[in-house]
Motif scaffolding. Structure first.
Motif, mmCIF file in Angstrom:
data_model
loop_
_atom_site.group_PDB
_atom_site.id
_atom_site.type_symbol
_atom_site.label_atom_id
_atom_site.label_comp_id
_atom_site.label_asym_id
_atom_site.label_seq_id
_atom_site.Cartn_x
_atom_site.Cartn_y
_atom_site.Cartn_z
ATOM 1 N N GLN A 524 0.834 -1.204 0.000
ATOM 2 C CA GLN A 524 0.000 0.000 0.000
ATOM 3 C C GLN A 524 0.871 1.258 0.000
ATOM 4 O O GLN A 524 0.472 2.274 0.526
ATOM 5 N N GLY A 525 2.071 1.149 -0.565
ATOM 6 C CA GLY A 525 2.953 2.308 -0.587
ATOM 7 C C GLY A 525 3.862 2.386 0.616
ATOM 8 O O GLY A 525 4.530 3.378 0.822
ATOM 9 N N ARG A 526 3.842 1.338 1.429
ATOM 10 C CA ARG A 526 4.758 1.279 2.559
ATOM 11 C C ARG A 526 5.209 -0.162 2.711
ATOM 12 O O ARG A 526 4.589 -1.091 2.189
ATOM 13 N N SER A 527 6.298 -0.357 3.442
ATOM 14 C CA SER A 527 6.841 -1.690 3.605
ATOM 15 C C SER A 527 5.873 -2.578 4.367
ATOM 16 O O SER A 527 5.298 -2.159 5.386
ATOM 17 N N PRO A 528 5.677 -3.840 3.945
ATOM 18 C CA PRO A 528 4.855 -4.777 4.718
ATOM 19 C C PRO A 528 5.402 -5.007 6.124
ATOM 20 O O PRO A 528 4.663 -5.430 7.016
ATOM 21 N N LEU A 529 6.685 -4.730 6.316
ATOM 22 C CA LEU A 529 7.292 -4.937 7.630
ATOM 23 C C LEU A 529 6.716 -3.997 8.687
ATOM 24 O O LEU A 529 6.803 -4.274 9.885
ATOM 25 N N VAL A 530 6.141 -2.884 8.252
ATOM 26 C CA VAL A 530 5.569 -1.911 9.193
ATOM 27 C C VAL A 530 4.503 -2.565 10.073
ATOM 28 O O VAL A 530 4.345 -2.203 11.246
ATOM 29 N N ASP A 531 3.799 -3.535 9.521
ATOM 30 C CA ASP A 531 2.678 -4.149 10.236
ATOM 31 C C ASP A 531 3.085 -5.390 11.037
ATOM 32 O O ASP A 531 2.221 -6.079 11.578
ATOM 33 N N VAL A 532 4.370 -5.699 11.090
ATOM 34 C CA VAL A 532 4.837 -6.867 11.850
ATOM 35 C C VAL A 532 5.413 -6.374 13.173
ATOM 36 O O VAL A 532 6.576 -5.980 13.263
ATOM 37 N N ASP A 533 4.583 -6.374 14.192
ATOM 38 C CA ASP A 533 4.980 -5.787 15.483
ATOM 39 C C ASP A 533 6.232 -6.431 16.053
ATOM 40 O O ASP A 533 7.103 -5.742 16.601
ATOM 41 N N GLU A 534 6.336 -7.756 15.965
ATOM 42 C CA GLU A 534 7.495 -8.419 16.555
ATOM 43 C C GLU A 534 8.796 -8.054 15.856
ATOM 44 O O GLU A 534 9.878 -8.216 16.412
ATOM 45 N N PHE A 535 8.686 -7.576 14.611
ATOM 46 C CA PHE A 535 9.874 -7.101 13.912
ATOM 47 C C PHE A 535 10.162 -5.644 14.277
ATOM 48 O O PHE A 535 11.295 -5.277 14.592
ATOM 49 N N VAL A 536 9.140 -4.813 14.235
ATOM 50 C CA VAL A 536 9.320 -3.369 14.429
ATOM 51 C C VAL A 536 9.752 -3.038 15.849
ATOM 52 O O VAL A 536 10.678 -2.253 16.073
ATOM 53 N N ASN A 537 9.103 -3.612 16.813
ATOM 54 C CA ASN A 537 9.350 -3.245 18.210
ATOM 55 C C ASN A 537 10.586 -3.955 18.751
ATOM 56 O O ASN A 537 10.700 -5.182 18.690
ATOM 57 N N THR A 538 11.501 -3.167 19.284
ATOM 58 C CA THR A 538 12.748 -3.706 19.803
ATOM 59 C C THR A 538 13.245 -2.819 20.927
ATOM 60 O O THR A 538 12.509 -1.941 21.402
ATOM 61 N N THR A 539 14.455 -3.021 21.368
ATOM 62 C CA THR A 539 15.059 -2.177 22.405
ATOM 63 C C THR A 539 16.288 -1.492 21.852
ATOM 64 O O THR A 539 16.981 -2.026 20.980
ATOM 65 N N CYS A 540 16.558 -0.324 22.365
ATOM 66 C CA CYS A 540 17.723 0.447 21.925
ATOM 67 C C CYS A 540 18.997 -0.229 22.440
ATOM 68 O O CYS A 540 19.123 -0.484 23.644
#
Length: 893
Positions: A524-540
């Motif tokens: 939809q004009g953005r990476s499919p990875l945006v919707d994969v919470d376990e990938f996106v959310n991490t720790t610094c």
């Protein structure tokens, strides 16, 4: 006169009609020595010494033969490098394939050519590295996964399996132990590591930029991936968007990339010109125009600072970031914004091609010309490009045709500042029909009046610098490499965003950043990875706070920019490559691939190699010593594609005629650097030739076993034997030169076909002999030598049949363990003399001819000489004087 020059096969069918060999009785040979006896030559795997059992069926059973020898090569390790071997190295590399499905015959040309080079170099005594892998990330696979509802990993692995089977079926040899696949974590871990190295070196950065957007692929495209305004992948019209994107700072290497083209003597000149033009170096000046009513400076780059006094307006590219600020809150905001949006969605070709209508809109703002303090209206135009210079153009209608057309359309002033040197001509703006582009004399240019404009240029730049108005500048067309892609199937960019720490690189110990398996493919004009919470959310990794991963993936050209290094230590999981080993094997000695990669892949690979060199990871700064770009194989006048219905399936050919037939025709069809039209009839001709070769050698099989293989006695040569021996050596030299110097595999093969014709004629008189006396045994061993030579020099082209025939001839496999044959120069040059050719007593040319050539044939040879033809053209030959073995003098008037 009988033509004693070698017959040249023009088509495959020329080579199969049994016919007398051209008469060469005029040529004679003298005694000499045979090439030295052959010795075990190639560094084979330890098991290579085992014998292969002869088959009992002596019909040309290509299926059985090809399977037998493919198994032998794999079992003997023919293409596995013996690291203990001390022979000179040769790194032969074909561009690794994209696993999009099955290969057609056009694809096969690349890999077959590479295999010929590999096998030839093995026979020449080199320690050859020939690896293969898969360029497996990219948009086509993700799109196919969406269409077929299959995960890209499964789709890719299935395709690799099919393509690998095809390559093996063709007898194309690789060191499969070194295989790499760019979509596997053990590879893209190191692609991510390369990103980190560039980030550490300030060569990777993120910025908001106007980018090429493909609405169909739903991702950003690099400039090089946009062809005449359309996506090179799906052919959808490309739009412009402003997005935050990651870039590699290739522009920092522009001059080195340009300068080092001079060191690439083994590259086609065409490719070097394409790269030089893409880099696009321009010398000129950067001039600062102040925005009226503001402290803002709008710089512009020009190669014509001599025309600065003729500026009557300034043009901004629609993509220029200052435009929105210029018109914000003004009465022009809406109209300018609408114009900008419309023009940005046009291709560069549509905006700048010759004949394109010039369009623009006034912003309502002015800049100040620094040399005369004049107010200059600030416009936005369709022909100004952000890709060149600063995106701002100082417009000089009198001396630039685009500016002239624009000024005429919008009734803007035209001021002449260069008059022709011819005093009889004076340019007047109101009379001009087009811009004056030639050199001349400066006018209306204050203290520079009267100077030749080329002489004035450096002085005007000095004036800019003295007055702090601008400076000398070099501009490059090359823009930084945009690597961000808003898709799933690529290497994740190893960056984390923390509210406290900002942009944080993923620590090397945490690589690879793995692609998640469960992803919804609904671009939809953005990476499919945006919707994969376990990938996106991490720790610094710095402060331990909650953070977000970068969701863009890397351009697949990043993967292919370094794969040639990974082959050297592909199973080393502790580092991207072993520097010591890489320095031993690189640069690649011979790189083979399509001309379509002249800019993208080759330029990016050169850049990455220079970065590694600067980081002291390698001791070379160019990756590919020699480059060969093969032409396409077309069908019905067009590039092969499923949509055109003209794809030739190689599997059907190998099933019906064998892999050697496909190889032979692919190589014989045309010089490999040229495009070639596929002909099914030509395939049949290749098959007939291989059968003829097979039948003529196997007809003497019992004799190869029973007739003593004694040393050839040249004193026993008959006239026919002597001529055959001479032509064997001529053919060895011709084939060697065609491979080494010109890559004319087609003419090399044609030469062997002609030699076989001669050998067949010679063998006809031996078929019924008992071979009981010394002379007949000697003749048979000349025949044996002829067949062995043919098989050896054909081996790189059609290896399966040649391996089998080599064994039938009584030799131990592999044929690739014996050296490439050398030719006997004395035999080639035997009984030839150089004759001086005079016209009216003056030397005009020289000819090398057989020493016993008759006078009539000699006169015809003289008249065939190009230089002599030029001298006697239109003149009458009164007399021809021949001094045997010395000179010919033509008396002309």
């Amino acid at each position: 006169m009988k033509d004693d020059r070698p017959f040249v096969a023009r088509t495959m069918d020329d080579c199969f009609v049994s016919r007398p060999w051209p008469d060469r009785r005029a040529e004679r040979t003298r005694a000499g020595s045979l090439p030295s006896s052959f010795v075990t030559f190639n560094c084979l795997h330890k098991s290579a010494s085992k014998l292969v059992t002869n088959m009992t069926n002596k019909e040309y059973n290509f299926s059985e033969i090809e399977k037998k020898w493919q198994d032998f090569w794999e079992g003997s390790g023919l293409f596995r490098v013996d690291e203990d071997c001390n022979k000179d190295k040769f790194y032969c590399l074909v561009m690794f394939p994209y696993p999009s499905g099955t290969l057609h015959v056009g694809h096969g040309r690349n890999y077959i050519i590479g295999d010929v080079v590999t096998r030839y170099k093995i026979m020449k005594g080199y320690r050859v590295l020939s690896p293969i892998g898969w360029d497996a990330f990219g948009l086509p696979t993700e799109n196919a996964a969406i269409e077929e509802s299959i995960h890209p990993t499964i789709h890719t692995r299935n395709n690799i399996k099919k393509m690998k089977t095809q390559l093996e079926r063709w007898g194309v040899g690789y060191d499969w132990d070194r295989e790499v696949t760019s979509c596997e974590p053990d590879y893209y871990k190191w692609t991510q590591w390369i990103f980190l190295k560039l980030f550490e070196s300030n060569l990777a950065y993120k910025k908001k930029a106007s980018v090429n957007w493909c609405p169909s692929c739903a991702t950003v495209l690099a400039n090089e991936q946009v062809i005449v305004g359309f996506c090179e992948r799906c052919e959808a019209r490309v739009m412009q968007r402003d997005l935050e994107q990651w870039f590699f700072k290739i522009s920092d290497y522009a001059q080195r990339l340009l300068d080092d083209l001079e060191t690439l003597s083994g590259w086609p000149e065409k490719v070097k010109i394409m790269q030089a033009n893409w880099i696009g170096r321009s010398e000129g000046a950067r001039i600062n125009f102040k925005l009226e009513g503001s402290d803002e400076i709008i710089p512009c780059f020009t190669t014509r600072p001599d025309t600065i006094f003729g500026v009557t307006f300034m043009s901004l590219a629609p993509e220029h970031p200052i435009i929105s600020e210029l018109v914000k809150g003004t009465g022009n905001e809406k109209s300018v914004s609408e114009f900008v949006d419309r023009i940005r969605n046009l291709s560069t070709i549509e905006r700048t091609s010759e004949g394109a209508v010039k369009e623009g809109i006034f912003t309502g703002r002015y800049v100040i010309n620094p040399v005369n303090d004049e107010r200059v209206p600030l416009w936005v135009s369709n022909y100004a490009l952000m890709e060149y210079g600063t995106g701002a153009v100082m417009a000089v209608p009198a001396h630039d045709q685009r500016d002239f057309e624009f000024a005429k359309k919008y009734n803007l002033p035209i001021r002449v500042v260069i008059q022709p040197s011819d005093n009889d001509t004076t340019l007047k703006p109101e009379d001009m029909k087009e811009a004056y582009l030639e050199d001349g004399i400066q006018v209306n240019s204050t203290q520079f009046n009267g100077m030749p404009n080329r002489e004035a240029i450096p002085k005007i730049i000095n004036f800019f610098e003295d007055k702090d108005m601008g400076e000398r500048s070099i501009n490059y067309r090359l823009r930084d490499w945009l690597i961000s892609r808003q898709r799933y199937w690529g290497a994740p960019i190893p960056i984390i965003y923390c509210e406290s720490c900002g942009t944080v690189p993923v620590p090397e110990k945490d690589l690879p950043v793995l692609l998640p398996e469960n992803v919804e493919f609904n671009p939809q004009g953005r990476s499919p990875l945006v919707d994969v919470d376990e990938f996106v959310n991490t720790t610094c990794p710095k402060c331990g706070s909650n953070a977000k991963r970068e969701t863009d993936t890397m351009d697949t050209f990043v993967d292919s920019s370094w794969y040639y290094l990974r082959y050297i230590s592909s199973k080393d999981y502790t580092q991207a490559f072993d520097s010591e080993e890489v320095n031993r094997w690189l640069p690649v000695d011979q790189y083979i691939g399509g001309i379509e990669h002249a800019i993208l892949h080759l330029l990016y690979s050169r850049f990455i190699t220079k970065v590694f060199f600067d980081l002291k990871l390698t001791n070379f700064n160019e990756p590919f010593k020699n480059l060969f770009t093969q032409g396409m194989i077309i069908k019905n006048g067009a590039k092969m594609s499923k949509s055109k219905g003209n794809v030739v399936n190689p599997d059907l050919i190998t099933e019906k005629y064998g892999a050697d037939t496909q190889r032979l025709y692919t190589l014989f069809i045309a010089p490999p650097q040229r495009d070639a039209e596929w002909s099914d009839r030509g395939v049949i001709g290749s098959y007939r030739f291989l059968n003829r070769l097979w039948n003529n050698i196997t007809a003497f099989e019992k004799h190869f076993k029973n007739v003593p293989n004694t040393e050839i006695q040249r004193t026993l040569f008959s006239k026919e034997t002597k001529e055959l021996y001479r032509y064997i050596n001529i053919t060895i030299k011709k084939v060697t030169d065609d491979i080494e110097k010109s890559w004319n595999f087609n003419t090399a093969i044609a030469s062997v076909m002609e030699l076989l014709n001669m050998v067949v004629d010679f063998s006809a008189g031996l078929r019924d002999k008992e071979f009981s006396d010394e002379a007949s045994i000697n003749d048979f061993n000349v025949l044996r030598f002829s067949f062995e030579t043919i098989v050896k020099i054909l081996a790189p082209f059609v290896p399966h049949i040649c391996e089998e025939l080599w064994e039938i001839l009584g030799n131990t496999p592999s044929i690739f363990s014996v050296p490439w044959p050398s030719y006997d120069k004395d035999a080639i040059d035997a009984d030839q003399v150089e004759m001086v050719i005079q016209i009216n007593g003056k030397v005009r040319s020289r000819l090398v001819v057989p020493s016993d050539i008759n006078e009539d044939d000699l006169k015809l040879r003289v008249m065939e000489d190009k230089r002599i033809n030029e001298y006697v053209n239109g003149k009458k030959i009164l007399k021809t004087i021949v001094v045997p073995k010395k000179l010919v003098n033509l008396v002309v008037r």
